[in-house]
Scaffold this active site. Structure first.
Site, PDB file in Angstrom:
ATOM      1  N   ASP A   5       0.845  -1.206   0.000  1.00  0.00           N
ATOM      2  CA  ASP A   5       0.000   0.000   0.000  1.00  0.00           C
ATOM      3  C   ASP A   5       0.879   1.255   0.000  1.00  0.00           C
ATOM      4  O   ASP A   5       0.799   2.060   0.916  1.00  0.00           O
ATOM      5  CB  ASP A   5      -0.939  -0.009   1.222  1.00  0.00           C
ATOM      6  CG  ASP A   5      -0.199  -0.096   2.554  1.00  0.00           C
ATOM      7  OD1 ASP A   5       0.999  -0.471   2.579  1.00  0.00           O
ATOM      8  OD2 ASP A   5      -0.809   0.240   3.597  1.00  0.00           O
ATOM      9  N   ASP A  61       6.827   1.096   2.068  1.00  0.00           N
ATOM     10  CA  ASP A  61       6.568   0.078   1.034  1.00  0.00           C
ATOM     11  C   ASP A  61       7.473   0.356  -0.169  1.00  0.00           C
ATOM     12  O   ASP A  61       8.081  -0.562  -0.738  1.00  0.00           O
ATOM     13  CB  ASP A  61       5.116   0.161   0.536  1.00  0.00           C
ATOM     14  CG  ASP A  61       4.101  -0.037   1.624  1.00  0.00           C
ATOM     15  OD1 ASP A  61       3.540  -1.129   1.734  1.00  0.00           O
ATOM     16  OD2 ASP A  61       3.864   0.922   2.399  1.00  0.00           O
ATOM     17  N   ASN A  70      -2.555   2.450   3.669  1.00  0.00           N
ATOM     18  CA  ASN A  70      -2.042   3.793   3.974  1.00  0.00           C
ATOM     19  C   ASN A  70      -2.928   4.880   3.356  1.00  0.00           C
ATOM     20  O   ASN A  70      -3.066   5.966   3.919  1.00  0.00           O
ATOM     21  CB  ASN A  70      -0.612   3.944   3.464  1.00  0.00           C
ATOM     22  CG  ASN A  70       0.376   3.207   4.349  1.00  0.00           C
ATOM     23  OD1 ASN A  70       0.192   3.140   5.568  1.00  0.00           O
ATOM     24  ND2 ASN A  70       1.407   2.643   3.749  1.00  0.00           N
ATOM     25  N   THR A 112       3.368  -5.986   2.386  1.00  0.00           N
ATOM     26  CA  THR A 112       3.821  -4.903   3.264  1.00  0.00           C
ATOM     27  C   THR A 112       2.665  -3.953   3.601  1.00  0.00           C
ATOM     28  O   THR A 112       2.886  -2.811   3.986  1.00  0.00           O
ATOM     29  CB  THR A 112       4.989  -4.117   2.621  1.00  0.00           C
ATOM     30  OG1 THR A 112       4.579  -3.678   1.319  1.00  0.00           O
ATOM     31  CG2 THR A 112       6.237  -4.972   2.502  1.00  0.00           C
ATOM     32  N   PHE A 162      -0.680  -1.319  12.617  1.00  0.00           N
ATOM     33  CA  PHE A 162      -1.586  -0.827  11.566  1.00  0.00           C
ATOM     34  C   PHE A 162      -2.020  -1.913  10.571  1.00  0.00           C
ATOM     35  O   PHE A 162      -3.215  -2.107  10.338  1.00  0.00           O
ATOM     36  CB  PHE A 162      -0.922   0.348  10.833  1.00  0.00           C
ATOM     37  CG  PHE A 162      -1.758   0.925   9.726  1.00  0.00           C
ATOM     38  CD1 PHE A 162      -2.831   1.768  10.006  1.00  0.00           C
ATOM     39  CD2 PHE A 162      -1.478   0.631   8.391  1.00  0.00           C
ATOM     40  CE1 PHE A 162      -3.609   2.304   8.977  1.00  0.00           C
ATOM     41  CE2 PHE A 162      -2.251   1.163   7.364  1.00  0.00           C
ATOM     42  CZ  PHE A 162      -3.313   2.001   7.658  1.00  0.00           C
ATOM     43  N   ASN A 163      -1.064  -2.602   9.950  1.00  0.00           N
ATOM     44  CA  ASN A 163      -1.423  -3.527   8.860  1.00  0.00           C
ATOM     45  C   ASN A 163      -2.364  -4.634   9.343  1.00  0.00           C
ATOM     46  O   ASN A 163      -3.248  -5.066   8.605  1.00  0.00           O
ATOM     47  CB  ASN A 163      -0.171  -4.172   8.253  1.00  0.00           C
ATOM     48  CG  ASN A 163       0.648  -3.190   7.452  1.00  0.00           C
ATOM     49  OD1 ASN A 163       0.145  -2.147   7.032  1.00  0.00           O
ATOM     50  ND2 ASN A 163       1.926  -3.505   7.245  1.00  0.00           N
ATOM     51  N   HIS A 194       9.757   0.392   8.346  1.00  0.00           N
ATOM     52  CA  HIS A 194       9.184  -0.930   8.634  1.00  0.00           C
ATOM     53  C   HIS A 194       9.289  -1.931   7.468  1.00  0.00           C
ATOM     54  O   HIS A 194       9.806  -3.034   7.618  1.00  0.00           O
ATOM     55  CB  HIS A 194       7.699  -0.785   8.974  1.00  0.00           C
ATOM     56  CG  HIS A 194       7.398   0.172  10.065  1.00  0.00           C
ATOM     57  ND1 HIS A 194       7.529  -0.145  11.399  1.00  0.00           N
ATOM     58  CD2 HIS A 194       6.946   1.449  10.039  1.00  0.00           C
ATOM     59  CE1 HIS A 194       7.165   0.887  12.142  1.00  0.00           C
ATOM     60  NE2 HIS A 194       6.807   1.871  11.344  1.00  0.00           N
ATOM     61  N   ASP A 195       8.701  -1.545   6.329  1.00  0.00           N
ATOM     62  CA  ASP A 195       8.421  -2.544   5.293  1.00  0.00           C
ATOM     63  C   ASP A 195       9.649  -3.221   4.666  1.00  0.00           C
ATOM     64  O   ASP A 195       9.582  -4.415   4.337  1.00  0.00           O
ATOM     65  CB  ASP A 195       7.533  -1.933   4.199  1.00  0.00           C
ATOM     66  CG  ASP A 195       6.129  -1.629   4.723  1.00  0.00           C
ATOM     67  OD1 ASP A 195       5.729  -2.246   5.724  1.00  0.00           O
ATOM     68  OD2 ASP A 195       5.449  -0.785   4.127  1.00  0.00           O
TER      69      ASP A 195
HETATM   70  C1  BDR Z   1       2.990  -0.276   8.597  1.00  0.00           C
HETATM   71  O1  BDR Z   1       1.921   0.655   8.481  1.00  0.00           O
HETATM   72  C2  BDR Z   1       2.089   1.449   7.343  1.00  0.00           C
HETATM   73  O2  BDR Z   1       1.793   2.788   7.602  1.00  0.00           O
HETATM   74  C3  BDR Z   1       3.493   1.245   6.858  1.00  0.00           C
HETATM   75  O3  BDR Z   1       3.565   1.320   5.447  1.00  0.00           O
HETATM   76  C4  BDR Z   1       3.855  -0.129   7.366  1.00  0.00           C
HETATM   77  O4  BDR Z   1       3.497  -1.124   6.431  1.00  0.00           O
HETATM   78  C5  BDR Z   1       3.715  -0.012   9.921  1.00  0.00           C
HETATM   79  O5  BDR Z   1       2.854  -0.204  10.995  1.00  0.00           O
HETATM   80 CA    CA Z   2       2.941  -0.583   4.162  1.00  0.00          CA
END
Ligand code: BDR
Ligand code: CA
Length: 314
Positions: A12, A17, A41, A125, A166-167, A239-240
């Site tokens: 996303d 990502d 996102n 991701t 989040f994901n 993160h990703d």
């Molecule tokens: C995840 O949430 C998204 O905002 C980022 O792209 C990442 O995949 C981190 O919590």
């Molecule tokens: Ca992401």
């Protein structure tokens, strides 16, 4: 050279990502077979447009399929506070030079799995809506999946609620389907991704590489860091890309095998990845959970990746 591993990138984009895709494109032994966008996102229209712009910038020549506007069962959520109104605010990006695939993500992923001589690695991701839909629609194709290396969850804490990352929070039912799939799962959760900090001095090393991708990545890092600096981070938690590290430099991550379940019902904990760290349930581990990461090695990997692009960006 090592045999190339066919991969599907599902995300996303999203600043991190996009940086995950930089690592994937730069790696000579990954062969990107398809890109699938997911709502997360930002709305699906925006993440899809971003996916196309990022692939144009990076010279990724693979079919791109647009995901659905909603998670499997719940209402969508977005993260405009972190990634901006476009979902990828910051530097100007090239307009897409490709057309979208007429296939849905499930159809595209199924086609790649069916046609591949080698088992395919899937790297999600974002929320795992597309991957869960694939597993539900085509259980017969599971044997063509080498592994799923995803960014999501966190054993110690969340980042969107106290409990949830989040994901996973955006589509807990999808995540649950993946966690129960029996496939080899590699989790790049907050336990490592919040330690995968890229510091302002790293941004400058990346910018100094001097090509177009390096400039854009440095600008993405600056944009992404602005939000995190305000809430106390010393660097950008990228993160990703950690989900790609599992395939290209696994020795940078220390994994623990664990039985992990996704909380789907809790009043406070929906979207939590509940890891049985002590093994009290006696269940067979279902996830290789990343618990430690070599931060310097990770930062260096990103720096080396941007060097592989030419002065035009590709
Ligand atoms: C995840 O949430 C998204 O905002 C980022 O792209 C990442 O995949 C981190 O919590
Ligand atoms: Ca992401």
């Amino acid at each position: 050279m090592k045999k190339r591993i066919p991969v599907l990138l599902d995300g996303d984009p999203g600043h991190d990502d996009a940086m995950a895709w930089v690592l994937a494109k730069a790696c000579p032994f990954l062969d990107i077979k398809g890109i699938t966008s997911v709502a997360g996102n930002q709305t699906i229209e925006k993440t899809t447009y971003n996916a196309m712009r990022v692939c144009t910038l990076l010279g990724i020549d693979a079919p791109i399929a647009m995901g659905r506007p909603m998670p499997l069962l719940c209402a969508p959520r977005t993260a405009g506070n972190i990634h901006g109104q476009s979902g990828l605010d910051g530097p100007k990006l090239p307009e897409p030079t490709m057309q979208l695939s007429p296939l849905s993500p499930v159809e595209l992923m199924a086609k790649v799995l069916r046609e591949s001589d080698e088992p395919v690695a899937i790297i999600p991701t974002g929320p795992m809506t597309n991957v869960a839909a694939l597993l539900l629609a085509h259980p017969e194709l599971k044997e063509n999946i080498r592994l799923i290396s995803f960014m999501g969850g966190g054993i110690q804490s969340g980042n969107w609620t106290a409990a949830a990352e989040f994901n996973i929070l955006v589509d807990p039912e999808a995540a649950d389907t993946v966690f129960r799939s029996g496939l080899p799962l590699y989790m790049a959760g907050l336990d490592i991704t919040e330690k995968a900090l890229i510091f302002p001095e790293d941004f400058e090393k990346i910018r100094a590489v001097g090509n177009e991708v390096a400039r854009v990545v440095a600008d993405w890092l600056e944009f992404f860091y602005k939000f995190h600096r305000e809430i106390g981070y010393e660097g950008a938690p990228v993160h990703d890309p950690c989900a790609v590290v599992a395939l290209i430099r696994p020795e940078l991550i220390t994994y623990e095998d664990m039985y992990v379940e996704v909380e789907k019902k809790g009043q406070y904990c929906r979207g939590m990845t509940v890891g049985d760290q002590k093994g009290v349930l006696g269940n067979k581990p279902n996830v290789h959970v990343g618990m430690k990461i070599d931060r310097d090695g990770f930062a260096n990997l990103l720096l080396e990746a941007v060097k592989t692009f030419d002065s035009e960006g590709k």
